[in-house]
Design a protein around this motif. Structure first.
Motif, PDB file in Angstrom:
ATOM      1  N   VAL A   1      -4.908   7.088  -4.308  1.00  0.00           N
ATOM      2  CA  VAL A   1      -4.834   5.636  -4.413  1.00  0.00           C
ATOM      3  C   VAL A   1      -6.027   5.053  -3.662  1.00  0.00           C
ATOM      4  O   VAL A   1      -6.127   5.188  -2.446  1.00  0.00           O
ATOM      5  N   HIS A   2      -6.940   4.432  -4.389  1.00  0.00           N
ATOM      6  CA  HIS A   2      -8.126   3.803  -3.805  1.00  0.00           C
ATOM      7  C   HIS A   2      -7.862   2.308  -3.664  1.00  0.00           C
ATOM      8  O   HIS A   2      -7.586   1.639  -4.675  1.00  0.00           O
ATOM      9  N   TYR A   3      -7.950   1.778  -2.461  1.00  0.00           N
ATOM     10  CA  TYR A   3      -7.857   0.331  -2.298  1.00  0.00           C
ATOM     11  C   TYR A   3      -9.169  -0.296  -2.760  1.00  0.00           C
ATOM     12  O   TYR A   3     -10.253   0.061  -2.257  1.00  0.00           O
ATOM     13  N   ALA A   4      -9.102  -1.218  -3.712  1.00  0.00           N
ATOM     14  CA  ALA A   4     -10.294  -1.887  -4.233  1.00  0.00           C
ATOM     15  C   ALA A   4     -10.682  -3.005  -3.272  1.00  0.00           C
ATOM     16  O   ALA A   4     -10.138  -4.102  -3.300  1.00  0.00           O
ATOM     17  N   SER A   5     -11.645  -2.722  -2.416  1.00  0.00           N
ATOM     18  CA  SER A   5     -11.918  -3.604  -1.292  1.00  0.00           C
ATOM     19  C   SER A   5     -12.548  -4.927  -1.689  1.00  0.00           C
ATOM     20  O   SER A   5     -12.583  -5.863  -0.888  1.00  0.00           O
ATOM     21  N   ALA A  34       0.835  -1.204   0.000  1.00  0.00           N
ATOM     22  CA  ALA A  34       0.000   0.000   0.000  1.00  0.00           C
ATOM     23  C   ALA A  34       0.869   1.254   0.000  1.00  0.00           C
ATOM     24  O   ALA A  34       0.601   2.218  -0.731  1.00  0.00           O
ATOM     25  N   ALA A  35       1.927   1.237   0.799  1.00  0.00           N
ATOM     26  CA  ALA A  35       2.845   2.385   0.853  1.00  0.00           C
ATOM     27  C   ALA A  35       3.574   2.571  -0.474  1.00  0.00           C
ATOM     28  O   ALA A  35       3.831   3.707  -0.896  1.00  0.00           O
ATOM     29  N   ASP A  36       3.907   1.468  -1.154  1.00  0.00           N
ATOM     30  CA  ASP A  36       4.569   1.570  -2.458  1.00  0.00           C
ATOM     31  C   ASP A  36       3.696   2.317  -3.458  1.00  0.00           C
ATOM     32  O   ASP A  36       4.182   3.168  -4.221  1.00  0.00           O
ATOM     33  N   ALA A  62      -3.130  -6.029  -6.204  1.00  0.00           N
ATOM     34  CA  ALA A  62      -1.715  -5.692  -6.105  1.00  0.00           C
ATOM     35  C   ALA A  62      -1.300  -5.314  -4.690  1.00  0.00           C
ATOM     36  O   ALA A  62      -0.117  -5.350  -4.356  1.00  0.00           O
ATOM     37  N   ILE A  63      -2.258  -4.957  -3.845  1.00  0.00           N
ATOM     38  CA  ILE A  63      -1.973  -4.660  -2.438  1.00  0.00           C
ATOM     39  C   ILE A  63      -2.217  -5.885  -1.566  1.00  0.00           C
ATOM     40  O   ILE A  63      -1.372  -6.266  -0.746  1.00  0.00           O
ATOM     41  N   GLY A 113      -8.029   0.027 -11.732  1.00  0.00           N
ATOM     42  CA  GLY A 113      -6.968  -0.848 -11.228  1.00  0.00           C
ATOM     43  C   GLY A 113      -6.707  -1.976 -12.204  1.00  0.00           C
ATOM     44  O   GLY A 113      -6.731  -1.785 -13.407  1.00  0.00           O
ATOM     45  N   GLY A 114      -6.486  -3.166 -11.659  1.00  0.00           N
ATOM     46  CA  GLY A 114      -6.216  -4.321 -12.508  1.00  0.00           C
ATOM     47  C   GLY A 114      -4.757  -4.672 -12.621  1.00  0.00           C
ATOM     48  O   GLY A 114      -4.376  -5.489 -13.453  1.00  0.00           O
ATOM     49  N   PHE A 115      -3.903  -4.061 -11.808  1.00  0.00           N
ATOM     50  CA  PHE A 115      -2.466  -4.322 -11.889  1.00  0.00           C
ATOM     51  C   PHE A 115      -2.178  -5.752 -11.429  1.00  0.00           C
ATOM     52  O   PHE A 115      -2.596  -6.169 -10.357  1.00  0.00           O
TER      53      PHE A 115
END
Length: 497
Positions: free
Chosen positions: A87-91, A75-77, A324-325, A277-279
């Motif tokens: 940066v939205h975390y996709a929950s 997440a920090a990266d 990715a997170i 997203g989608g990484f």
């Protein structure tokens, strides 16, 4: 036509695809795939400073073990790489109360894809102004929750949804509140290089407003003319588990073009561009995902160049990493129950007949549906010990009444694996627990977070009493105790009888 999920051959047509040459070290933990704190200590896998046998003995198996250092580090990266962006975390990848609090503490935003995901985030204390609500069929109840909570963005997905949202937003404005900030999700016609079920920006699918037909522009203009709504910007998402930036760059080109069309049609200069997203992540050693820093650098360059061409200021960027997170930092532990050698090919053929060991574990498609659903590939290792036994071709399968109940299709394990051993499957943090089911009435596993030698259960194991409580006939019927499939004290997991 897709092959049968249990394997490509059942009529002696040809030999199954081999797993490749056995690796030099069957117990190696490739840092490209495994959590950042994964180590072998005296032969046993340790995660977050805790031995897996101790974790399995305390919490049972199957067990999701989440490396907090890994997840928060990733997440920090992203936060560092996208400094100055959101940066939205996709929950949807994985969400629980503790994770929502970590994401909030670390300064990220959060995407919810349903009213219940939104309700969980709010109950965990996540700042509503940093939440966006997605979904292709948001109900009036879900939209009301979003409006009443004052969340940061509602991502509009259809004209019907605009119709549902406007009266709710108008009521808020009439009561003295601000217009509801929204994004218009555009379908940009990009064919992402991923599985067809998780590609989301081609035309023939359920998400967003088509850019090609003009629906995206029509939706944006309509929102701008609605006084109770505020069009904050545009949104695009091209798919999941993508390993290059070409698709994102093409999407950015087309969405910036839409920014220009909106400006020409209305004079509005939109301030936000969310590229979704989608990484991808590495499930196998040969997978080669793009780093957050490279993604950020390339996307910024494309957006800046495209905005210069249409004469618009560069909008604030947003991205939505989920897998990715959450994906790389979680490992699933299973106990082996049954090993069944199966001869492949007819006897009497030249050379020694090939044998595959079907290694059955105490979970399966109820805690990881991705192999059956997406042909996903995973790797795993013998976790409670190392072995110098020669390699054996194996297929790791679950205990469900389905031939497609496969976790790892083809791999090499030591030939002396036996009932009671522990297997660890890597990179199961995304879309495994969150897509878990009670198929065959198996129970959903717990999630234990590990960090610096401390293990904390952040999601408890589901019990049979939990399941019985939903059954109108069995609500008051006592469930067996201890629950079936829990390790018995006289045979602790990670040991052999």
């Amino acid at each position: 036509m897709r092959a049968h999920p249990a394997g490509p051959l059942h009529g002696s047509i040809a030999q199954p695809t081999p797993a490749g040459a056995p690796p030099a070290d069957l117990g190696a933990l490739d840092p490209h795939v495994w959590p950042r704190t994964a180590r072998r200590v005296d032969g046993e896998v340790h995660l977050g400073g805790r031995p897996v046998t101790e974790l399995a003995r305390t919490h049972g198996t199957p067990l999701f073990v989440l490396d907090e250092t890994d997840l928060r580090g990733r997440a920090a990266d992203f936060a560092t790489a996208f400094d100055g962006a959101d940066v939205h975390y996709a929950s949807k990848a994985f969400l629980c109360g503790q994770l929502a609090r970590w994401i909030a503490e670390d300064g990220l935003h959060l995407d919810a894809c349903s009213g219940n995901e939104l309700a969980l985030a709010l109950a965990a204390g996540f700042p509503p102004e940093r939440i966006a609500l997605h979904g292709n069929n948001k109900s009036p109840v879900e939209l009301r929750l979003a409006v009443d909570a004052g969340i940061g963005r509602v991502v509009l997905d259809s004209f019907d949804e605009i119709d549902r949202l406007v009266p709710l937003a108008a009521a808020r404005v009439a009561a003295g509140g601000a217009p509801v900030p929204v994004l218009v999700r555009s379908t940009v016609g990009i064919e992402a290089h991923t599985h067809e079920f998780i590609a989301t920006a081609h035309e023939d699918q359920k998400f967003g407003f088509s850019l090609a037909t003009g629906d995206a522009l029509t939706a944006a203009v309509r929102v701008i003319r609605e006084p109770a709504l505020r069009l904050a910007g545009l949104h695009s998402h091209i798919g999941s588990q993508i390993f290059d930036t070409a698709g994102f760059e093409a999407a950015a080109h087309r969405v910036v073009g839409l920014l220009g069309q909106v400006h020409q049609a209305t004079g509005e200069v939109l301030g936000e561009l969310n590229l979704g997203g989608g990484f991808g992540i590495a499930y196998l050693a040969e997978d080669d995902p793009v780093s957050p820093a490279d993604v950020a650098r390339r996307l910024r360059a494309v957006v800046e160049a495209e905005c210069a061409m249409v004469g618009l200021p560069v909008p604030r960027l947003a991205v939505e990493p989920g897998r990715a997170i959450a994906g790389p930092g979680t490992v699933t532990l299973y106990e082996i129950g049954t090993i069944k050698p199966v001869r492949l090919g007819a006897s009497g053929t030249p050379g020694a007949p090939l044998v595959r060991n079907y290694v059955s574990v105490d979970g399966g498609m109820s805690d990881n549906i991705r192999t059956a659903l997406y042909d996903a590939a995973y790797t795993c290792v013998l976790a409670n010990r190392v072995s110098d036994a020669p390699p054996a071709l194996c297929r790791v399968v679950g205990k469900h009444c389905e031939s497609g109940d496969v976790l790892v299709r083809d791999l090499w394990l030591p030939s002396d694996v036996q009932p009671g051993d522990l297997l660890a499957v890597a990179a199961t943090g995304a879309y495994c627990w969150s897509m878990a089911s009670n198929y065959n009435y198996l129970l959903k596993p717990p999630v234990v977070a590990v960090r610096e030698g401390v293990a904390t259960e952040i999601v408890r194991r589901q019990t049979l009493s939990d399941v019985f409580a939903l059954d109108a006939v069995l609500t008051d019927v006592p469930a067996p105790s201890p629950a079936i499939d829990q390790p018995a004290p006289e045979h602790p997991v990670g040991t052999t009888s």
